[in-house]
Scaffold this active site. Structure first.
Site, PDB file in Angstrom:
ATOM      1  N   ARG A 102       0.888  -1.276  -0.091  1.00  0.00           N
ATOM      2  CA  ARG A 102       0.101   0.024  -0.018  1.00  0.00           C
ATOM      3  C   ARG A 102       0.791   1.258   0.012  1.00  0.00           C
ATOM      4  O   ARG A 102       1.627   1.236   1.070  1.00  0.00           O
ATOM      5  CB  ARG A 102      -0.811   0.116   1.084  1.00  0.00           C
ATOM      6  CG  ARG A 102      -1.489   1.194   1.486  1.00  0.00           C
ATOM      7  CD  ARG A 102      -2.477   1.383   2.215  1.00  0.00           C
ATOM      8  NE  ARG A 102      -3.995   0.590   1.871  1.00  0.00           N
ATOM      9  CZ  ARG A 102      -5.008   0.642   2.334  1.00  0.00           C
ATOM     10  NH1 ARG A 102      -5.361   1.357   3.444  1.00  0.00           N
ATOM     11  NH2 ARG A 102      -6.094  -0.167   1.824  1.00  0.00           N
ATOM     12  N   HIS A 129      -7.194   0.985  -6.562  1.00  0.00           N
ATOM     13  CA  HIS A 129      -7.493  -0.020  -5.222  1.00  0.00           C
ATOM     14  C   HIS A 129      -8.170  -1.202  -5.570  1.00  0.00           C
ATOM     15  O   HIS A 129      -9.487  -1.659  -5.654  1.00  0.00           O
ATOM     16  CB  HIS A 129      -8.274   0.573  -4.291  1.00  0.00           C
ATOM     17  CG  HIS A 129      -8.337   0.143  -2.909  1.00  0.00           C
ATOM     18  ND1 HIS A 129      -7.683  -0.885  -2.487  1.00  0.00           N
ATOM     19  CD2 HIS A 129      -9.102   0.453  -1.876  1.00  0.00           C
ATOM     20  CE1 HIS A 129      -7.819  -1.337  -1.358  1.00  0.00           C
ATOM     21  NE2 HIS A 129      -8.669  -0.311  -0.775  1.00  0.00           N
ATOM     22  N   GLN A 132     -10.058  -3.975  -3.582  1.00  0.00           N
ATOM     23  CA  GLN A 132     -11.459  -3.572  -2.839  1.00  0.00           C
ATOM     24  C   GLN A 132     -12.571  -3.672  -3.993  1.00  0.00           C
ATOM     25  O   GLN A 132     -13.430  -4.181  -3.635  1.00  0.00           O
ATOM     26  CB  GLN A 132     -11.460  -2.111  -2.479  1.00  0.00           C
ATOM     27  CG  GLN A 132     -12.648  -1.412  -1.918  1.00  0.00           C
ATOM     28  CD  GLN A 132     -12.923  -2.048  -0.654  1.00  0.00           C
ATOM     29  OE1 GLN A 132     -11.901  -2.100   0.331  1.00  0.00           O
ATOM     30  NE2 GLN A 132     -14.029  -2.627  -0.407  1.00  0.00           N
ATOM     31  N   ASP A 221     -17.126   6.999  -1.513  1.00  0.00           N
ATOM     32  CA  ASP A 221     -15.983   7.017  -0.810  1.00  0.00           C
ATOM     33  C   ASP A 221     -15.745   8.366  -0.156  1.00  0.00           C
ATOM     34  O   ASP A 221     -16.512   9.285  -0.368  1.00  0.00           O
ATOM     35  CB  ASP A 221     -14.892   6.412  -1.719  1.00  0.00           C
ATOM     36  CG  ASP A 221     -13.556   6.240  -0.987  1.00  0.00           C
ATOM     37  OD1 ASP A 221     -13.446   6.100   0.289  1.00  0.00           O
ATOM     38  OD2 ASP A 221     -12.480   6.215  -1.925  1.00  0.00           O
ATOM     39  N   CYS A 261     -16.094   1.550   0.521  1.00  0.00           N
ATOM     40  CA  CYS A 261     -15.095   0.745   1.166  1.00  0.00           C
ATOM     41  C   CYS A 261     -14.878   0.780   2.486  1.00  0.00           C
ATOM     42  O   CYS A 261     -13.938  -0.035   3.024  1.00  0.00           O
ATOM     43  CB  CYS A 261     -13.807   0.959   0.174  1.00  0.00           C
ATOM     44  SG  CYS A 261     -13.468   2.719   0.324  1.00  0.00           S
ATOM     45  N   ARG A 289     -13.474  -8.679   1.696  1.00  0.00           N
ATOM     46  CA  ARG A 289     -11.993  -8.405   1.508  1.00  0.00           C
ATOM     47  C   ARG A 289     -11.215  -9.643   1.712  1.00  0.00           C
ATOM     48  O   ARG A 289     -10.355 -10.001   0.871  1.00  0.00           O
ATOM     49  CB  ARG A 289     -11.612  -7.256   2.064  1.00  0.00           C
ATOM     50  CG  ARG A 289     -11.966  -5.919   1.622  1.00  0.00           C
ATOM     51  CD  ARG A 289     -11.404  -5.379   0.587  1.00  0.00           C
ATOM     52  NE  ARG A 289      -9.913  -5.395   0.524  1.00  0.00           N
ATOM     53  CZ  ARG A 289      -9.209  -4.400   0.848  1.00  0.00           C
ATOM     54  NH1 ARG A 289      -9.841  -3.362   1.368  1.00  0.00           N
ATOM     55  NH2 ARG A 289      -8.054  -4.385   0.836  1.00  0.00           N
TER      56      ARG A 289
HETATM   57  N1  NVA Z   1      -9.980   6.538  -1.469  1.00  0.00           N
HETATM   58  C1  NVA Z   1      -9.623   5.977  -0.227  1.00  0.00           C
HETATM   59  C2  NVA Z   1      -9.951   4.746   0.347  1.00  0.00           C
HETATM   60  C3  NVA Z   1      -9.439   4.217   1.429  1.00  0.00           C
HETATM   61  C4  NVA Z   1      -9.710   2.742   1.454  1.00  0.00           C
HETATM   62  C5  NVA Z   1      -8.014   6.523   0.046  1.00  0.00           C
HETATM   63  O1  NVA Z   1      -7.255   6.347  -0.829  1.00  0.00           O
HETATM   64  O2  NVA Z   1      -7.707   7.026   1.252  1.00  0.00           O
HETATM   65  N1   CP Z   2     -10.990  -0.422   2.528  1.00  0.00           N
HETATM   66  C1   CP Z   2      -9.861  -0.132   3.005  1.00  0.00           C
HETATM   67  O1   CP Z   2      -8.921  -0.472   2.170  1.00  0.00           O
HETATM   68  O2   CP Z   2      -9.706   0.114   4.259  1.00  0.00           O
HETATM   69  P1   CP Z   2      -8.378   0.053   5.114  1.00  0.00           P
HETATM   70  O3   CP Z   2      -7.847   1.623   4.602  1.00  0.00           O
HETATM   71  O4   CP Z   2      -8.871   0.077   6.623  1.00  0.00           O
HETATM   72  O5   CP Z   2      -7.494  -1.098   4.576  1.00  0.00           O
END
Ligand code: NVA
Ligand code: CP
Length: 306
Positions: A102, A129, A132, A221, A261, A289
């Protein structure tokens, strides 16, 4: 060797296999049936951004498959002290069987993958992502059957989730109605490539209510994704009308589902009575997930199993 860096890295056939496999793996989990295809395999998880779901789902999932995990963050590894990505990739991938990352820019994960001896999974980048959306579509299928020919309404930021929905729609034959505030549009070139998408896989709407009209699934989101916190105040103003409420849900089909998500901010991108209401499947979505990622890890390491 395959990597999973964006949704379009797999074919529709591979997704059909993964959804079927995830259902089987979930069934085994629910009935306490041991399923240990990844004994002696190790997953390295590298987090340069915060996480709850991604960490728990990959970590618990890997242990349930009989394997083990190593957890690294920027703060407690040399990644935060500017060791070149290429060097980190070469070293880490000599010691583990699979890597989940990540991070910020997609180019970073691509560079890692290019120097990795083992499959790399995108656990979220600024741009995509895929894990997800894999879970979201699996969840849709569980509740409503095939997503082919259906309509998904995306209300909010043109972010990593929106980009990934566009890729999924083109690949799996459904439609995305996208409504974002001005200045926060989806980058079509990034999502579906310079040539654009196949006919009708997405459509833009300036009014989020119109985007929801006739939708089988309404999803949103956070207004501010990780890494964009400096824009918080500007985004609060720009996104004020992009809050999924009962009126938007009423514009969708009567049996429309709601997904997010997570993490969610009630009263910002979604009203509490929607996310906590009867059309919401966010808890199934979060749980799934783990099941889809178990299928994904198994597939990347062992290929298709009978
Ligand atoms: N779009 C959000 C998703 C978090 C799971 C982010 O990138 O922070
Ligand atoms: N939806 C998701 O990826 O959650 P986290 O940021 O908690 O991993």
């Amino acid at each position: 060797m395959k990597h999973y860096l964006q949704f379009k890295d797999f074919t529709a056939d591979e997704y059909a296999y993964l959804f079927e496999r995830a259902a089987l793996i979930k069934k085994k989990f629910k009935s306490y049936e041991k399923h240990h295809p990844l004994v002696d395999r190790t997953l390295a998880m590298i987090f340069e951004k915060a996480s709850t779901r991604t960490r728990v789902s990959f970590e618990a999932g890997m242990y349930q498959l009989g394997g083990s995990v190593v957890h690294l963050t920027t703060g407690d590894s040399q990644l935060g002290r500017a060791e070149p990505i290429e060097d980190s990739a070469k070293v880490i991938s000599r010691m583990v069987d699979l890597v989940m990352i990540r991070t910020f820019e997609q180019t970073k994960i691509e560079k890692f993958a290019a120097h990795s001896r083992v499959p790399v999974i995108n656990g979220l980048t600024n741009e995509f992502h895929p894990c997800q959306i894999l879970a979201d579509i699996f969840t849709f299928i569980e509740h409503r059957g095939s997503i082919q020919g259906k309509t998904v309404a995306w209300v909010g930021d043109g972010n990593n989730m929106a980009n990934t929905w566009l890729q999924a729609a083109e690949l799996l034959g459904f439609k995305v109605h996208v409504s974002t505030p001005q200045g926060y549009e989806v980058d079509e070139k990034l999502a579906v490539g310079a040539g654009g998408a196949s006919a009708g896989s997405y459509q833009f709407f300036s009014d989020p209510r119109e985007a929801c009209q006739g939708a089988d699934l309404v999803t949103t989101d956070v207004w501010t994704s990780m890494g964009y916190e400096a824009e918080n105040e500007a985004r609060r103003l720009a996104f004020a009308d992009w809050c999924v409420d009962q009126e938007m849900m009423a514009a969708a089909k009567p049996d429309a589902l709601f997904m997010h998500c997570l993490p969610a901010h009630r009263g910002e991108e979604v009203e509490a009575d929607v996310i906590d209401g009867p059309q919401s499947v966010v808890w199934d979505e979060a749980e799934n997930r783990m099941h889809v990622q178990k299928a994904l890890m198994e597939y990347l390491l062992l290929g298709k199993l009978a």
